[in-house]
Design an enzyme around this catalytic site. Sequence first.
Site, mmCIF file in Angstrom:
data_model
loop_
_atom_site.group_PDB
_atom_site.id
_atom_site.type_symbol
_atom_site.label_atom_id
_atom_site.label_comp_id
_atom_site.label_asym_id
_atom_site.label_seq_id
_atom_site.Cartn_x
_atom_site.Cartn_y
_atom_site.Cartn_z
ATOM 1 N N ASP A 93 -15.774 5.680 21.207
ATOM 2 C CA ASP A 93 -16.197 5.620 19.809
ATOM 3 C C ASP A 93 -15.340 4.765 18.891
ATOM 4 O O ASP A 93 -15.711 4.519 17.740
ATOM 5 C CB ASP A 93 -16.303 7.052 19.239
ATOM 6 C CG ASP A 93 -14.999 7.854 19.378
ATOM 7 O OD1 ASP A 93 -13.905 7.270 19.288
ATOM 8 O OD2 ASP A 93 -15.077 9.087 19.567
ATOM 9 N N HIS A 108 -13.046 4.510 29.941
ATOM 10 C CA HIS A 108 -14.502 4.584 30.139
ATOM 11 C C HIS A 108 -15.259 3.523 29.341
ATOM 12 O O HIS A 108 -16.452 3.670 29.090
ATOM 13 C CB HIS A 108 -15.024 5.986 29.771
ATOM 14 C CG HIS A 108 -14.650 7.041 30.786
ATOM 15 N ND1 HIS A 108 -14.869 8.388 30.586
ATOM 16 C CD2 HIS A 108 -14.093 6.945 32.015
ATOM 17 C CE1 HIS A 108 -14.439 9.076 31.646
ATOM 18 N NE2 HIS A 108 -13.962 8.221 32.519
ATOM 19 N N CYS A 119 -22.082 -11.322 35.994
ATOM 20 C CA CYS A 119 -20.803 -12.032 36.214
ATOM 21 C C CYS A 119 -19.591 -11.274 35.668
ATOM 22 O O CYS A 119 -18.485 -11.785 35.707
ATOM 23 C CB CYS A 119 -20.871 -13.435 35.610
ATOM 24 S SG CYS A 119 -20.712 -13.463 33.808
ATOM 25 N N CYS A 135 -26.182 -13.344 28.709
ATOM 26 C CA CYS A 135 -24.721 -13.386 28.759
ATOM 27 C C CYS A 135 -24.254 -14.724 28.186
ATOM 28 O O CYS A 135 -24.744 -15.774 28.593
ATOM 29 C CB CYS A 135 -24.280 -13.241 30.211
ATOM 30 S SG CYS A 135 -22.536 -13.640 30.471
ATOM 31 N N SER A 176 -12.774 18.457 28.859
ATOM 32 C CA SER A 176 -13.113 19.663 29.611
ATOM 33 C C SER A 176 -12.608 19.647 31.052
ATOM 34 O O SER A 176 -12.804 20.611 31.774
ATOM 35 C CB SER A 176 -14.633 19.866 29.603
ATOM 36 O OG SER A 176 -15.256 18.780 30.258
ATOM 37 N N LEU A 201 -10.393 23.408 22.402
ATOM 38 C CA LEU A 201 -11.037 24.535 21.729
ATOM 39 C C LEU A 201 -11.262 25.661 22.747
ATOM 40 O O LEU A 201 -10.883 26.800 22.527
ATOM 41 C CB LEU A 201 -12.365 24.062 21.141
ATOM 42 C CG LEU A 201 -12.990 24.912 20.069
ATOM 43 C CD1 LEU A 201 -12.011 25.194 18.930
ATOM 44 C CD2 LEU A 201 -14.227 24.205 19.508
ATOM 45 N N ALA A 218 -8.713 20.354 17.335
ATOM 46 C CA ALA A 218 -7.768 19.242 17.438
ATOM 47 C C ALA A 218 -7.126 18.935 16.089
ATOM 48 O O ALA A 218 -5.944 18.580 16.029
ATOM 49 C CB ALA A 218 -8.493 18.011 17.981
HETATM 50 P P1 OAD Z 1 -16.684 17.312 27.298
HETATM 51 O O1 OAD Z 1 -17.876 17.418 26.407
HETATM 52 O O2 OAD Z 1 -16.881 17.555 28.742
HETATM 53 O O3 OAD Z 1 -15.537 18.294 26.792
HETATM 54 C C1 OAD Z 1 -15.196 18.381 25.431
HETATM 55 C C2 OAD Z 1 -14.027 19.347 25.279
HETATM 56 O O4 OAD Z 1 -13.623 19.319 23.930
HETATM 57 C C3 OAD Z 1 -14.355 20.805 25.636
HETATM 58 O O5 OAD Z 1 -13.341 21.299 26.496
HETATM 59 C C4 OAD Z 1 -14.337 21.524 24.286
HETATM 60 O O6 OAD Z 1 -13.818 22.853 24.377
HETATM 61 C C5 OAD Z 1 -13.384 20.655 23.487
HETATM 62 N N1 OAD Z 1 -13.630 20.667 22.036
HETATM 63 C C6 OAD Z 1 -14.794 20.730 21.349
HETATM 64 N N2 OAD Z 1 -14.580 20.669 20.032
HETATM 65 C C7 OAD Z 1 -13.245 20.568 19.859
HETATM 66 C C8 OAD Z 1 -12.378 20.474 18.714
HETATM 67 N N3 OAD Z 1 -12.837 20.458 17.477
HETATM 68 N N4 OAD Z 1 -11.031 20.373 18.936
HETATM 69 C C9 OAD Z 1 -10.536 20.381 20.210
HETATM 70 N N5 OAD Z 1 -11.297 20.479 21.307
HETATM 71 C C10 OAD Z 1 -12.630 20.557 21.144
HETATM 72 O O7 OAD Z 1 -16.069 15.837 27.025
HETATM 73 P P2 OAD Z 1 -15.047 14.999 27.927
HETATM 74 O O8 OAD Z 1 -14.107 15.884 28.643
HETATM 75 O O9 OAD Z 1 -14.496 13.945 27.048
HETATM 76 O O10 OAD Z 1 -18.151 10.077 30.631
HETATM 77 O O11 OAD Z 1 -16.011 14.335 28.968
HETATM 78 C C11 OAD Z 1 -15.483 13.458 29.925
HETATM 79 C C12 OAD Z 1 -16.478 12.415 30.302
HETATM 80 O O12 OAD Z 1 -17.691 13.037 30.702
HETATM 81 C C13 OAD Z 1 -16.892 11.496 29.171
HETATM 82 O O13 OAD Z 1 -16.012 10.412 28.982
HETATM 83 C C14 OAD Z 1 -18.258 11.049 29.579
HETATM 84 C C15 OAD Z 1 -18.808 12.367 30.083
HETATM 85 O O14 OAD Z 1 -19.806 12.302 31.022
HETATM 86 C C16 OAD Z 1 -19.102 9.148 30.777
HETATM 87 O O15 OAD Z 1 -20.043 9.011 30.006
HETATM 88 C C17 OAD Z 1 -18.896 8.299 31.975
#
Ligand code: OAD
Length: 231
Positions: A93, A108, A119, A135, A176, A201, A218
């Site tokens: 983001d 990612h 390419c 491209c 997560s 969280l 966070a």
């Molecule tokens: P997830 O959606 O799997 O996990 C988000 C985590 O953030 C969870 O453990 C929540 O408890 C926590 N959370 C939610 N709100 C919060 C807050 N306000 N403060 C602190 N923690 C909070 O997201 P990611 O672990 O980032 O990949 O997912 C990993 C990857 O899976 C992503 O990069 C994406 C996805 O598929 C691709 O798209 C390839």
Amino acid sequence: MAAPNIVILTGAGISAESGLGTFRDEGGLWAQHRSEDVATPEGFARNPSLVVEFYNTRRAQAAEATPNAAHAALARLQAEHEGSVTLVTQNVDGLHEKAGHRDVIHMHGALDGALCAACDHRWTAQLVMEVGMTCPSCAAPTARPDIVWFGEIPYHMERIEDSLAQADTFVAIGTSGNVYPAAGFVQLATMVGAHTIEMNLDPGENVSLFAEARAGTASETVPAWVEEVLG
Ligand code: OAD
């Protein structure tokens, strides 16, 4: 004693309070879309319009979003900490950069990037991408979002592993612990004797691998930890 080398991994949870949805929380992106459809090369081959539209929507949301106190605290840590601060993010983001963080490692990919599927040339994506854009390097009509999809190899792994090998402290924020290799970084850090902290969280899948877990949003936990580190 030398200031500790800190490696930080962030996930979607750090941007939740900036209004961007996470993936696996209730009502998250993976409850609304099948990841096989919008986050795999096969899904893109089957239905490129769906995929391009999915990332256009996310790019527009990210463009509107502003960083929160957690992003700001990490940028302050980078500016003021005497040891090294390496920030690895799974997020696409751009909010760490908006908060003033420099040299963020995007394992990612990024929503503001376009990639040529023919390419591998990369360039800045326009806000609205279209299917079959050409491209600028090889002229093939094979532009896609520069996002690492399931089944693809994350970026900058050598640099990340080198940083983890030097880490004194490893912190995972808002992730997560479901997606590898990122979910395994805590093990690499533990192997070199780093202190490991999870800030989430809800506890992640791999929380038992961390020496310490801090529960909360966070925007609360991260600034408090940064205060501690900077003393
Ligand atoms: P997830 O959606 O799997 O996990 C988000 C985590 O953030 C969870 O453990 C929540 O408890 C926590 N959370 C939610 N709100 C919060 C807050 N306000 N403060 C602190 N923690 C909070 O997201 P990611 O672990 O980032 O990949 O997912 C990993 C990857 O899976 C992503 O990069 C994406 C996805 O598929 C691709 O798209 C390839």
